[in-house]
Design an enzyme around this catalytic site. Structure first.
Site, short mmCIF file in Angstrom:
data_model
loop_
_atom_site.label_atom_id
_atom_site.label_comp_id
_atom_site.label_asym_id
_atom_site.label_seq_id
_atom_site.Cartn_x
_atom_site.Cartn_y
_atom_site.Cartn_z
N SER A 191 -33.04 -10.61 -57.82
CA SER A 191 -33.74 -10.42 -59.10
C SER A 191 -34.75 -11.54 -59.27
O SER A 191 -34.62 -12.61 -58.64
CB SER A 191 -32.70 -10.51 -60.22
OG SER A 191 -33.32 -10.67 -61.48
N TYR A 250 -25.37 -14.17 -64.78
CA TYR A 250 -26.28 -13.38 -63.96
C TYR A 250 -27.18 -14.30 -63.11
O TYR A 250 -27.33 -14.11 -61.91
CB TYR A 250 -27.12 -12.48 -64.87
CG TYR A 250 -27.89 -11.41 -64.15
CD1 TYR A 250 -27.24 -10.28 -63.64
CD2 TYR A 250 -29.27 -11.50 -63.98
CE1 TYR A 250 -27.96 -9.28 -62.99
CE2 TYR A 250 -29.99 -10.51 -63.33
CZ TYR A 250 -29.33 -9.40 -62.84
OH TYR A 250 -30.03 -8.41 -62.18
N1 LIG Z 1 -32.44 -3.14 -64.04
C1 LIG Z 1 -33.10 -4.29 -63.94
O1 LIG Z 1 -33.83 -4.72 -64.86
C2 LIG Z 1 -32.98 -5.10 -62.68
C3 LIG Z 1 -31.95 -4.91 -61.78
N2 LIG Z 1 -31.84 -5.69 -60.68
C4 LIG Z 1 -30.74 -5.51 -59.76
O2 LIG Z 1 -30.85 -4.24 -59.16
C5 LIG Z 1 -29.55 -3.75 -58.80
C6 LIG Z 1 -29.37 -2.33 -59.32
O3 LIG Z 1 -29.55 -2.34 -60.73
P1 LIG Z 1 -29.64 -1.00 -61.62
O4 LIG Z 1 -29.80 0.18 -60.75
O5 LIG Z 1 -30.62 -1.30 -62.69
O6 LIG Z 1 -28.18 -1.02 -62.28
P2 LIG Z 1 -27.17 0.19 -62.56
O7 LIG Z 1 -26.18 -0.34 -63.56
O8 LIG Z 1 -27.91 1.43 -62.88
O9 LIG Z 1 -26.45 0.40 -61.15
C7 LIG Z 1 -25.48 -0.46 -60.65
C8 LIG Z 1 -24.41 0.38 -59.98
O10 LIG Z 1 -23.43 -0.52 -59.42
C9 LIG Z 1 -22.13 -0.05 -59.81
N3 LIG Z 1 -21.15 -1.11 -59.85
C10 LIG Z 1 -20.95 -2.03 -60.82
N4 LIG Z 1 -19.88 -2.77 -60.56
C11 LIG Z 1 -19.37 -2.32 -59.39
C12 LIG Z 1 -18.23 -2.66 -58.63
N5 LIG Z 1 -17.38 -3.62 -59.01
N6 LIG Z 1 -17.99 -1.98 -57.49
C13 LIG Z 1 -18.81 -0.98 -57.10
N7 LIG Z 1 -19.89 -0.59 -57.79
C14 LIG Z 1 -20.17 -1.27 -58.93
C15 LIG Z 1 -22.36 0.51 -61.19
O11 LIG Z 1 -21.28 1.34 -61.61
P3 LIG Z 1 -21.01 1.47 -63.22
O12 LIG Z 1 -22.18 2.15 -63.78
O13 LIG Z 1 -19.76 2.26 -63.32
O14 LIG Z 1 -20.87 0.06 -63.71
C16 LIG Z 1 -23.67 1.28 -60.99
O15 LIG Z 1 -23.43 2.55 -60.48
C17 LIG Z 1 -28.55 -4.76 -59.37
O16 LIG Z 1 -28.15 -5.65 -58.38
C18 LIG Z 1 -29.37 -5.50 -60.42
O17 LIG Z 1 -28.86 -6.79 -60.65
C19 LIG Z 1 -32.77 -6.65 -60.38
C20 LIG Z 1 -33.83 -6.86 -61.21
C21 LIG Z 1 -34.02 -6.13 -62.44
C1 LIG Z 2 -38.35 -16.33 -68.75
C2 LIG Z 2 -39.83 -16.14 -68.64
C3 LIG Z 2 -40.42 -14.91 -68.68
C4 LIG Z 2 -39.60 -13.69 -68.90
C5 LIG Z 2 -38.85 -13.17 -67.93
C6 LIG Z 2 -37.97 -12.04 -68.10
C7 LIG Z 2 -37.94 -11.30 -69.38
C8 LIG Z 2 -37.24 -11.66 -67.01
C9 LIG Z 2 -36.30 -10.63 -66.98
C10 LIG Z 2 -35.75 -10.32 -65.79
C11 LIG Z 2 -34.68 -9.40 -65.60
C12 LIG Z 2 -34.16 -8.58 -66.72
C13 LIG Z 2 -34.14 -9.34 -64.36
C14 LIG Z 2 -33.03 -8.57 -63.99
O1 LIG Z 2 -32.51 -8.70 -62.90
C15 LIG Z 2 -41.91 -14.74 -68.57
C16 LIG Z 2 -42.46 -14.27 -69.90
C17 LIG Z 2 -42.24 -13.72 -67.51
C18 LIG Z 2 -42.61 -16.05 -68.15
C19 LIG Z 2 -42.04 -17.23 -68.80
C20 LIG Z 2 -40.61 -17.40 -68.45
#
Ligand SMILES: NC(=O)C1=CN([C@@H]2O[C@H](COP(=O)(O)OP(=O)(O)OC[C@H]3O[C@@H](n4cnc5c(N)ncnc54)[C@H](OP(=O)(O)O)[C@@H]3O)[C@@H](O)[C@H]2O)C=CC1
Ligand SMILES: CC1=C(/C=C/C(C)=C/C=C/C(C)=C/C=O)C(C)(C)CCC1
Length: 294
Positions: A155, A168
């Site tokens: 992320s 996280y």
């Molecule tokens: N969405 C975002 O803003 C961002 C997401 N990410 C990363 O991307 C990846 C996917 O995210 P996203 O698709 O949005 O999330 P989702 O919640 O849609 O998908 C995650 C999946 O993982 C499953 N899961 C959770 N816990 C376990 C477990 N213990 N064992 C097996 N499966 C599990 C969830 O099941 P259940 O639904 O039942 O919990 C779900 O199906 C993650 O690693 C996230 O951290 C990175 C940057 C931004």
């Molecule tokens: C902190 C921060 C910002 C906001 C970042 C955000 C909102 C990130 C969210 C990320 C997520 C939700 C990741 C999930 O995996 C800016 C405005 C970009 C720049 C200044 C510092």
């Protein structure tokens, strides 16, 4: 540096994953399902892992419609034994996994002092510890053939941090460190047939961080990412065997120039309190019984 500069200007050659066996964790979720469908379009056979059996099975059905072989397994990634047992079944029932997409992820969504210990621990177990067990389970076969690819979905919050997501950020910074060290280890051992890719997206519109927002005036400049765009960009990086992709590149490069200690910049951009509406959302859902409370 020279090689990186040259590669920036060359259109990268994309590898074929036709006929490879690709395991995706969190395949029932938003990005996991899209990864599954994109790999299926490229002709890869799939092994799908998720703790949500119904959502995982739905992904499997959609992928089978694209003509590839798919097996779905219900696995709890927070439990090391569950990972090792499922890996053993995959080896016996399907065969050698050559592409591993460690995508599953969770977030507690509570302020540190309000958060039950088990929920904090779960984030570390699923987002970080599971990377060790998955790699220990599947890397040996990749090493034996000097062929494979390990993708870590981390992320932007593995590169910089903000308030109220301690669990996280700790887990995703851990994932970034894990990817970097593993990459060095493979290179040091001359295992140049095993590739690694780190994926670092900004907020993606999947619902996982529903409510998370920066300053209103900047939201249209830095909008949340579309899930399909995020996965398609990640796929390009994976197929080009790129070691890392930040989405969007410019935002993440810019924010890495802003020191986390720069409170004024964080305040100006709304980065300091961006998680508060998200946490409020989770509180409401928990009190309404929409999500299980610890
Ligand atoms: N969405 C975002 O803003 C961002 C997401 N990410 C990363 O991307 C990846 C996917 O995210 P996203 O698709 O949005 O999330 P989702 O919640 O849609 O998908 C995650 C999946 O993982 C499953 N899961 C959770 N816990 C376990 C477990 N213990 N064992 C097996 N499966 C599990 C969830 O099941 P259940 O639904 O039942 O919990 C779900 O199906 C993650 O690693 C996230 O951290 C990175 C940057 C931004
Ligand atoms: C902190 C921060 C910002 C906001 C970042 C955000 C909102 C990130 C969210 C990320 C997520 C939700 C990741 C999930 O995996 C800016 C405005 C970009 C720049 C200044 C510092």
């Amino acid at each position: 540096i020279l090689s990186a500069v040259v590669q920036t200007f060359l259109r990268p050659r994309l590898k074929s994953v036709d006929g490879e066996l690709c395991l995706i964790t969190g395949a029932g979720g938003a990005l996991g399902r899209l990864f599954a469908l994109e790999f299926a379009k490229e002709g890869a056979h799939l092994v799908l892992w998720d703790c949500n059996a119904a959502a995982n099975e739905r992904t499997a059905e959609l992928a089978r419609e694209l003509g590839v072989q798919v097996r779905a397994y219900t696995v709890d990634l927070s439990k090391r034994q569950s990972i090792y047992e499922a890996a053993e079944r995959v080896r016996a029932e399907v065969g050698c996994v050559s592409i591993l997409v460690n995508n599953a992820g969770v977030v507690a969504g509570r302020r540190l002092l309000d958060c039950p210990d088990e929920l904090l621990e779960r984030t570390l177990l699923v987002n970080c510890h599971a990377l060790f067990w998955m790699t220990k389970a599947f890397l040996p076969q990749m090493k034996a053939q000097n062929h494979g690819h390990i993708v870590t979905v981390a992320s932007a919050l593995g590169l910089f941090s903000t308030a109220c997501v301690e669990d996280y950020c700790a887990s995703k910074f851990g994932a970034v460190g894990f990817h970097e060290s593993l990459t060095h280890e493979l290179l040091a051992e001359d295992l140049d047939g095993i590739k690694t890719t780190l994926v670092c997206p900004y907020i993606v519109d999947t619902g996982m961080f529903a409510g998370c927002e920066i300053r209103k005036e900047l939201r249209s400049l830095i909008p949340p990412l579309e899930p399909l765009y995020t996965v398609q960009q990640s796929m390009k990086a994976i197929l080009a065997e790129q070691q890392m992709i930040c989405i969007p590149l410019t935002l993440i490069e810019t924010s890495s120039l802003i020191p986390s200690a720069n409170v004024a910049t964080y305040r100006f951009m709304g980065g300091d309190k961006c998680m508060l509406p998200f946490i409020k959302n989770i509180e409401l859902k928990t009190s309404n019984g929409h999500i299980k409370s610890f």
